[in-house]
Motif scaffolding. Structure first.
Motif, PDB file in Angstrom:
ATOM      1  N   ARG A   9      51.232  35.005  25.707  1.00  0.00           N
ATOM      2  CA  ARG A   9      51.359  35.740  24.393  1.00  0.00           C
ATOM      3  C   ARG A   9      52.560  35.077  23.832  1.00  0.00           C
ATOM      4  O   ARG A   9      52.601  34.914  22.343  1.00  0.00           O
ATOM      5  CB  ARG A   9      51.588  37.226  24.602  1.00  0.00           C
ATOM      6  CG  ARG A   9      50.990  38.118  23.568  1.00  0.00           C
ATOM      7  CD  ARG A   9      51.115  39.522  23.821  1.00  0.00           C
ATOM      8  NE  ARG A   9      49.953  39.805  24.605  1.00  0.00           N
ATOM      9  CZ  ARG A   9      49.550  41.071  24.596  1.00  0.00           C
ATOM     10  NH1 ARG A   9      50.515  42.102  24.414  1.00  0.00           N
ATOM     11  NH2 ARG A   9      48.712  41.515  25.332  1.00  0.00           N
ATOM     12  N   TYR A  10      53.824  34.974  24.464  1.00  0.00           N
ATOM     13  CA  TYR A  10      54.720  34.655  23.726  1.00  0.00           C
ATOM     14  C   TYR A  10      55.324  33.286  24.024  1.00  0.00           C
ATOM     15  O   TYR A  10      56.337  32.831  23.213  1.00  0.00           O
ATOM     16  CB  TYR A  10      55.902  35.712  24.069  1.00  0.00           C
ATOM     17  CG  TYR A  10      55.678  37.076  23.487  1.00  0.00           C
ATOM     18  CD1 TYR A  10      55.976  37.243  21.868  1.00  0.00           C
ATOM     19  CD2 TYR A  10      55.138  37.954  24.203  1.00  0.00           C
ATOM     20  CE1 TYR A  10      55.704  38.418  21.470  1.00  0.00           C
ATOM     21  CE2 TYR A  10      54.943  39.508  23.711  1.00  0.00           C
ATOM     22  CZ  TYR A  10      55.094  39.402  22.249  1.00  0.00           C
ATOM     23  OH  TYR A  10      54.794  41.012  21.772  1.00  0.00           O
ATOM     24  N   PHE A  11      55.289  32.667  24.674  1.00  0.00           N
ATOM     25  CA  PHE A  11      55.889  31.318  25.123  1.00  0.00           C
ATOM     26  C   PHE A  11      55.562  30.288  23.939  1.00  0.00           C
ATOM     27  O   PHE A  11      56.560  29.840  23.314  1.00  0.00           O
ATOM     28  CB  PHE A  11      54.987  30.517  26.410  1.00  0.00           C
ATOM     29  CG  PHE A  11      55.928  29.136  26.531  1.00  0.00           C
ATOM     30  CD1 PHE A  11      56.820  29.115  27.094  1.00  0.00           C
ATOM     31  CD2 PHE A  11      55.268  28.053  25.815  1.00  0.00           C
ATOM     32  CE1 PHE A  11      57.473  27.860  27.614  1.00  0.00           C
ATOM     33  CE2 PHE A  11      56.097  26.719  25.982  1.00  0.00           C
ATOM     34  CZ  PHE A  11      57.066  26.762  26.844  1.00  0.00           C
ATOM     35  N   GLY A  12      54.428  30.068  23.313  1.00  0.00           N
ATOM     36  CA  GLY A  12      54.274  29.350  22.037  1.00  0.00           C
ATOM     37  C   GLY A  12      55.161  29.525  20.858  1.00  0.00           C
ATOM     38  O   GLY A  12      56.015  28.823  20.276  1.00  0.00           O
TER      39      GLY A  12
ATOM     40  N   TRP B 294      66.834  37.747  21.685  1.00  0.00           N
ATOM     41  CA  TRP B 294      67.335  36.960  23.035  1.00  0.00           C
ATOM     42  C   TRP B 294      67.337  35.450  22.814  1.00  0.00           C
ATOM     43  O   TRP B 294      68.453  34.696  23.048  1.00  0.00           O
ATOM     44  CB  TRP B 294      66.534  37.318  24.378  1.00  0.00           C
ATOM     45  CG  TRP B 294      67.195  36.879  26.007  1.00  0.00           C
ATOM     46  CD1 TRP B 294      67.860  37.513  26.608  1.00  0.00           C
ATOM     47  CD2 TRP B 294      67.093  35.510  26.260  1.00  0.00           C
ATOM     48  NE1 TRP B 294      68.156  36.970  27.599  1.00  0.00           N
ATOM     49  CE2 TRP B 294      67.628  35.547  27.508  1.00  0.00           C
ATOM     50  CE3 TRP B 294      66.619  34.408  26.103  1.00  0.00           C
ATOM     51  CZ2 TRP B 294      67.952  34.411  28.292  1.00  0.00           C
ATOM     52  CZ3 TRP B 294      66.668  33.277  26.658  1.00  0.00           C
ATOM     53  CH2 TRP B 294      67.352  33.460  27.786  1.00  0.00           C
ATOM     54  N   VAL B 295      66.288  34.943  22.470  1.00  0.00           N
ATOM     55  CA  VAL B 295      66.094  33.467  21.864  1.00  0.00           C
ATOM     56  C   VAL B 295      67.265  33.173  20.812  1.00  0.00           C
ATOM     57  O   VAL B 295      67.963  32.291  20.877  1.00  0.00           O
ATOM     58  CB  VAL B 295      64.747  33.383  21.356  1.00  0.00           C
ATOM     59  CG1 VAL B 295      64.873  31.745  20.929  1.00  0.00           C
ATOM     60  CG2 VAL B 295      63.624  33.304  22.872  1.00  0.00           C
ATOM     61  N   ARG B 296      67.276  33.907  19.772  1.00  0.00           N
ATOM     62  CA  ARG B 296      68.232  33.709  18.973  1.00  0.00           C
ATOM     63  C   ARG B 296      69.826  33.522  19.383  1.00  0.00           C
ATOM     64  O   ARG B 296      70.404  32.550  18.952  1.00  0.00           O
ATOM     65  CB  ARG B 296      68.084  34.860  17.605  1.00  0.00           C
ATOM     66  CG  ARG B 296      68.983  34.368  16.456  1.00  0.00           C
ATOM     67  CD  ARG B 296      69.215  35.653  15.587  1.00  0.00           C
ATOM     68  NE  ARG B 296      70.006  36.499  16.290  1.00  0.00           N
ATOM     69  CZ  ARG B 296      69.944  37.824  16.358  1.00  0.00           C
ATOM     70  NH1 ARG B 296      69.191  38.358  15.549  1.00  0.00           N
ATOM     71  NH2 ARG B 296      70.824  38.629  16.986  1.00  0.00           N
TER      72      ARG B 296
ATOM     73  N   TYR C 180      62.782  42.141  21.030  1.00  0.00           N
ATOM     74  CA  TYR C 180      63.660  41.856  21.924  1.00  0.00           C
ATOM     75  C   TYR C 180      63.854  40.345  22.389  1.00  0.00           C
ATOM     76  O   TYR C 180      64.890  39.824  22.578  1.00  0.00           O
ATOM     77  CB  TYR C 180      63.394  42.890  23.315  1.00  0.00           C
ATOM     78  CG  TYR C 180      64.246  42.620  24.347  1.00  0.00           C
ATOM     79  CD1 TYR C 180      65.331  42.940  24.683  1.00  0.00           C
ATOM     80  CD2 TYR C 180      63.627  41.729  25.469  1.00  0.00           C
ATOM     81  CE1 TYR C 180      66.211  42.942  25.992  1.00  0.00           C
ATOM     82  CE2 TYR C 180      64.313  41.401  26.615  1.00  0.00           C
ATOM     83  CZ  TYR C 180      65.710  41.922  26.838  1.00  0.00           C
ATOM     84  OH  TYR C 180      66.376  41.702  28.159  1.00  0.00           O
ATOM     85  N   LEU C 181      62.692  39.961  22.640  1.00  0.00           N
ATOM     86  CA  LEU C 181      62.691  38.454  22.859  1.00  0.00           C
ATOM     87  C   LEU C 181      63.221  37.428  21.949  1.00  0.00           C
ATOM     88  O   LEU C 181      63.766  36.436  22.150  1.00  0.00           O
ATOM     89  CB  LEU C 181      61.048  38.142  23.183  1.00  0.00           C
ATOM     90  CG  LEU C 181      60.435  38.846  24.326  1.00  0.00           C
ATOM     91  CD1 LEU C 181      58.778  38.756  24.441  1.00  0.00           C
ATOM     92  CD2 LEU C 181      61.055  38.602  25.562  1.00  0.00           C
TER      93      LEU C 181
ATOM     94  N   LEU D  69      63.354  37.214  32.525  1.00  0.00           N
ATOM     95  CA  LEU D  69      62.599  38.479  32.492  1.00  0.00           C
ATOM     96  C   LEU D  69      62.213  39.080  33.861  1.00  0.00           C
ATOM     97  O   LEU D  69      61.979  40.029  34.181  1.00  0.00           O
ATOM     98  CB  LEU D  69      61.318  38.129  31.517  1.00  0.00           C
ATOM     99  CG  LEU D  69      61.742  38.292  29.826  1.00  0.00           C
ATOM    100  CD1 LEU D  69      60.505  37.774  29.118  1.00  0.00           C
ATOM    101  CD2 LEU D  69      62.346  39.612  29.640  1.00  0.00           C
ATOM    102  N   TRP D  70      61.502  38.050  34.445  1.00  0.00           N
ATOM    103  CA  TRP D  70      60.999  38.242  35.876  1.00  0.00           C
ATOM    104  C   TRP D  70      62.102  38.710  36.827  1.00  0.00           C
ATOM    105  O   TRP D  70      61.698  39.570  37.602  1.00  0.00           O
ATOM    106  CB  TRP D  70      60.404  36.883  36.620  1.00  0.00           C
ATOM    107  CG  TRP D  70      59.720  37.294  37.788  1.00  0.00           C
ATOM    108  CD1 TRP D  70      60.156  37.143  38.890  1.00  0.00           C
ATOM    109  CD2 TRP D  70      58.499  38.244  37.835  1.00  0.00           C
ATOM    110  NE1 TRP D  70      59.299  37.411  39.944  1.00  0.00           N
ATOM    111  CE2 TRP D  70      58.345  38.285  39.254  1.00  0.00           C
ATOM    112  CE3 TRP D  70      57.606  38.709  36.948  1.00  0.00           C
ATOM    113  CZ2 TRP D  70      57.172  38.848  39.779  1.00  0.00           C
ATOM    114  CZ3 TRP D  70      56.511  39.345  37.808  1.00  0.00           C
ATOM    115  CH2 TRP D  70      56.447  39.410  39.035  1.00  0.00           C
TER     116      TRP D  70
END
Length: 192
Positions: A30-33, A80-82, A76-77, A60-61
């Motif tokens: 869902r989110y990788f791309g 984190w990336v930013r 949240y994701l 995350l894991w």
């Protein structure tokens, strides 16, 4: 059978907390791309962006049981990336500033150092493989290659026939060729 693609992020997160790998795979898909594109847009480096997103999913894991996002999960994701992207950019700036203070290197010194390092690494690999040979074969081989003794001299010292010495060296080379692959040809040059 659960249709994970129909579940909300929070439902998937609850399943992930209980070690559900399929739910985690759905979050990944869902989110990788979109997260990758988000990171790549700022870093302009495909490998760095992929590494950063892989680091996120590894994080995350590994923290799945205690993960409690304060906002919705997608925010949240992205946050984190930013933050990670900002860290990478800041690190690059510090690195560039430091490198600009260093005197320029003489490229011939650099290539000589690199050559010596590779030579030492190759020698270490070869020594490790030679050490794995059977004891008698290793002894004969080392006398032949390192001490540059003839088969006749080796045979006299070890009380072996010249043919036995020849067989030990031939078998050692065969074993080393199989273990070292392309490095074997460098080995021949190195141990001439």
């Amino acid at each position: 059978m659960t249709a994970y693609n129909c579940l909300s992020d929070l439902e998937l997160l609850d399943l992930v907390k209980s070690d559900n790998e399929s739910a985690f795979a759905e979050i990944y898909e869902r989110y990788f791309g979109v997260l990758y594109l988000h990171a790549y847009h700022r870093l302009h480096d495909q490998d760095e962006a992929k590494d950063l997103i892989q680091e996120l999913f590894t994080y995350l894991w590994s923290t799945r049981r205690v993960l409690e996002p304060k906002t919705n999960f997608s925010n949240y994701l992205y946050t984190w990336v930013r933050n990670r992207v900002l860290n990478v950019i800041a690190h690059k700036q510090v690195q560039e500033k430091y490198l600009s203070t260093l005197p320029p290197l003489d490229s011939s010194v650099e290539s000589l150092t690199d050559h010596r390092l590779r030579e030492r690494q190759l020698a270490a690999i070869i020594e490790r493989e030679v050490a794995l040979l059977p004891p008698k074969m290793r002894e004969v081989f080392m006398m032949s290659r390192k001490a540059n003794l003839s088969y006749k001299d080796i045979g006299a010292q070890l009380n072996l026939s010249e043919q036995t010495v020849r067989s030990h060296v031939k078998n050692a080379l065969k074993i080393l060729k199989a273990r070292l692959g392309i490095l074997f040809y460098l080995f021949i040059i190195f141990y001439k």
